[in-house]
Design an enzyme around this catalytic site. Structure first.
Site, PDB file in Angstrom:
ATOM      1  N   GLU A 185       0.964  -1.374  -0.171  1.00 24.33           N
ATOM      2  CA  GLU A 185       0.045  -0.012   0.005  1.00 24.33           C
ATOM      3  C   GLU A 185       1.029   1.179  -0.168  1.00 24.33           C
ATOM      4  OE1 GLU A 185      -3.598  -0.137   2.109  1.00 24.33           O
ATOM      5  OE2 GLU A 185      -4.036   1.819   2.156  1.00 24.33           O
ATOM      6  N   ASP A 201      -3.704  -1.131  10.071  1.00 31.18           N
ATOM      7  CA  ASP A 201      -4.721  -1.935   9.203  1.00 31.18           C
ATOM      8  C   ASP A 201      -4.401  -3.577   8.992  1.00 31.18           C
ATOM      9  OD1 ASP A 201      -5.858   0.441   9.564  1.00 31.18           O
ATOM     10  OD2 ASP A 201      -5.787   1.019   7.451  1.00 31.18           O
TER      11      ASP A 201
HETATM   12  P1  ADP Z   1     -10.612   1.909   3.179  1.00 27.63           P
HETATM   13  O1  ADP Z   1      -9.371   1.084   3.245  1.00 27.63           O
HETATM   14  O2  ADP Z   1     -10.831   2.880   4.565  1.00 27.63           O
HETATM   15  O3  ADP Z   1     -11.805   1.148   2.824  1.00 27.63           O
HETATM   16  P2  ADP Z   1      -9.232   3.000   0.988  1.00 27.63           P
HETATM   17  O4  ADP Z   1      -9.370   4.193   0.133  1.00 27.63           O
HETATM   18  O5  ADP Z   1      -7.944   2.872   1.635  1.00 27.63           O
HETATM   19  O6  ADP Z   1     -10.400   3.177   2.197  1.00 27.63           O
HETATM   20  O7  ADP Z   1      -9.332   1.857   0.091  1.00 27.63           O
HETATM   21  C1  ADP Z   1     -10.560   1.737  -0.828  1.00 27.63           C
HETATM   22  C2  ADP Z   1      -9.900   1.274  -2.087  1.00 27.63           C
HETATM   23  O8  ADP Z   1      -9.648   0.047  -1.996  1.00 27.63           O
HETATM   24  C3  ADP Z   1     -11.045   1.097  -3.120  1.00 27.63           C
HETATM   25  O9  ADP Z   1     -11.247   2.583  -3.561  1.00 27.63           O
HETATM   26  C4  ADP Z   1     -10.669   0.215  -4.054  1.00 27.63           C
HETATM   27  O10 ADP Z   1      -9.694   0.696  -4.826  1.00 27.63           O
HETATM   28  C5  ADP Z   1     -10.079  -0.923  -3.191  1.00 27.63           C
HETATM   29  N1  ADP Z   1     -11.288  -1.938  -2.870  1.00 27.63           N
HETATM   30  C6  ADP Z   1     -11.741  -2.097  -1.504  1.00 27.63           C
HETATM   31  N2  ADP Z   1     -12.678  -3.054  -1.866  1.00 27.63           N
HETATM   32  C7  ADP Z   1     -12.737  -3.418  -2.917  1.00 27.63           C
HETATM   33  C8  ADP Z   1     -13.280  -4.498  -3.989  1.00 27.63           C
HETATM   34  N3  ADP Z   1     -14.172  -5.385  -3.262  1.00 27.63           N
HETATM   35  N4  ADP Z   1     -12.783  -4.746  -4.968  1.00 27.63           N
HETATM   36  C9  ADP Z   1     -11.980  -4.067  -5.644  1.00 27.63           C
HETATM   37  N5  ADP Z   1     -11.300  -2.899  -5.062  1.00 27.63           N
HETATM   38  C10 ADP Z   1     -11.425  -2.658  -3.809  1.00 27.63           C
HETATM   39 MG    MG Z   2      -7.848   1.861   3.670  1.00 27.30          MG
END
Ligand code: ADP
Ligand code: MG
Length: 391
Positions: free
Chosen positions: A168, A180
């Site tokens: 990440e 996380d």
């Molecule tokens: P958080 O971790 O708080 O949910 P983040 O911005 O760190 O927010 O991560 C969100 C991102 O992770 C999404 O924009 C997407 O790129 C990826 N992501 C999360 N869940 C999925 C999923 N089910 N399929 C594909 N990408 C996902």
């Molecule tokens: Mg995140």
């Protein structure tokens, strides 16, 4: 999507979808949870303490090895077909959207010298995205665990968490701390995870809400946080400036008992607020731990509310919707509440008596309606297991 109906079912349907997509059966199915952080916010990049819990919401991955250097990834939630990449051509920070999360894990493993020669991956997740519940780490960790097992890499949970964090940080380009990924790998059912981010030591702290007649609610405000605008990076840089001003490596090294003296030595008012937040929030983790050890879960409520005030006023990472959750929940009889995760939207946690859960939920919903905000999504936390094989 069968995931909500329980893991056994999810294992079957996710494997079935993999077979439809790729024309053969996966070698296994793995799950990794989202998390909610009970206390200790913006402390993890200051070598401090955090106390997350794994949610029942998971990212699930059906995976099979490849030996030809091809990585194919598909997400049920993205619906844009299979993304195909060459493992040797993975380059940090070149985009490729959501696929950068699983691809980043492959890159991080290979960069650390592990022979990952390709894979087919189908993912699906019930972790709300961008809600401060760490859908990104769930995705990374489920991929890392699957590849670790399939390629026989023999990496421990802590190492997997660090590699997922590296994916990440370095590949996707988000400067997150390690909380996380450690939560997604190391949490266990019925416990909060005390994590010392300086040396990654962990302790499983029993957290039996039901036995004490309590409930912990997550309120997803559905305000999407956007951390890419530098707000998070500025907090990070400000904390580093505070440590420099105080002549310590990180703010973890500032004892709570010396806070007043420390603050008098920081000239910049913004940085002073960051220092006060980090030092007091580390202290709040310690206070929460003492309360949990003593079996006084109710006592955690006011500590949460104090933590919220600190995030709102000293670190300035809250927003109107998060503040409204806290004030409405507490006014309706909640025991305490705070925003959780990086803020600027996302989710809050609310500790309530079981009998009060409905009234508090309604009060928050009504407050949102009255303020003209879209309805929040509210659900109880079931402290769950970290990443595991499910099929
Ligand atoms: P958080 O971790 O708080 O949910 P983040 O911005 O760190 O927010 O991560 C969100 C991102 O992770 C999404 O924009 C997407 O790129 C990826 N992501 C999360 N869940 C999925 C999923 N089910 N399929 C594909 N990408 C996902
Ligand atoms: Mg995140």
């Amino acid at each position: 999507m069968g995931v909500r109906e329980g893991e056994g079912g999810a294992g079957v349907s996710v494997a079935g979808r993999f077979t439809e997509l790729y024309g053969y059966a996966p070698e296994g199915v793995w799950a990794a949870p989202g998390r909610v952080n009970l206390i200790g916010e913006y402390t993890d990049f200051n070598d401090g303490f955090v106390m997350p819990l794994a949610l029942a919401h998971t990212a699930v991955a059906a995976v099979a090895r490849r030996t030809d250097g091809v990585l194919r990834v598909h997400s049920a939630e993205m619906g844009r077909g299979v993304v195909e990449l060459a493992v040797e051509e993975l380059v940090p920070r070149r985009g490729s959207g959501w696929a950068a999360y699983p691809a980043g894990v492959v890159w991080a493993l290979r960069d650390a010298g592990h022979p990952v020669t390709g894979a087919d991956v189908h993912l699906t997740s019930t972790v709300p995205t961008g809600a401060g519940l760490s859908s990104s780490a769930a995705l990374e960790v489920v991929t890392a665990l699957a590849l670790n097992e399939l390629f026989g890499l023999g990496l421990g949970r802590e190492r997997l968490a660090l590699l997922a964090q590296r994916a990440e940080n370095a590949f996707v380009g988000v400067p997150c701390g390690v909380m996380d990924q450690m939560a997604a790998t190391c949490c266990t059912e019925g416990h909060a995870l005390l994590l010392d981010t300086r040396d990654l030591t962990v302790r499983q702290v029993p957290f039996d809400l039901a036995a004490q007649g309590l409930r912990l609610l997550v309120v997803d405000t559905r305000v999407k946080h956007a951390l890419g605008d530098g707000a998070y990076a500025r907090r990070r840089a400000g904390c580093e400036a505070g440590a420099r001003a105080l002549g310590v490596r990180t703010l973890r090294e500032v004892p709570h008992a010396q806070l007043r003296d420390a603050l008098s030595r920081v000239d910049d008012a913004t940085v002073r607020g960051y220092v006060r937040h980090v030092v007091t929030d580390n202290h709040r983790v310690g206070r929460t731990l003492a309360l949990l050890d003593a079996g006084v879960l109710r006592g955690v409520g006011p500590v949460l509310t104090e933590g919220h005030a600190s995030l709102r006023d000293d670190l300035r990472v809250s927003c109107a919707e998060l503040d409204l959750v806290v004030s409405a929940a507490n006014a309706a009889g909640g025991l305490g509440a705070r925003m959780t995760g990086a803020g600027f939207g996302g989710s809050a946690v609310v500790l309530v008596e079981q009998e009060a859960a409905e009234a508090v939920t309604e009060a928050v919903e009504e407050a949102f309606a009255a303020a003209g905000h879209p309805a929040p999504v509210i659900f109880p936390v079931v402290p769950s297991d970290g990443a595991r094989r499910i099929g």
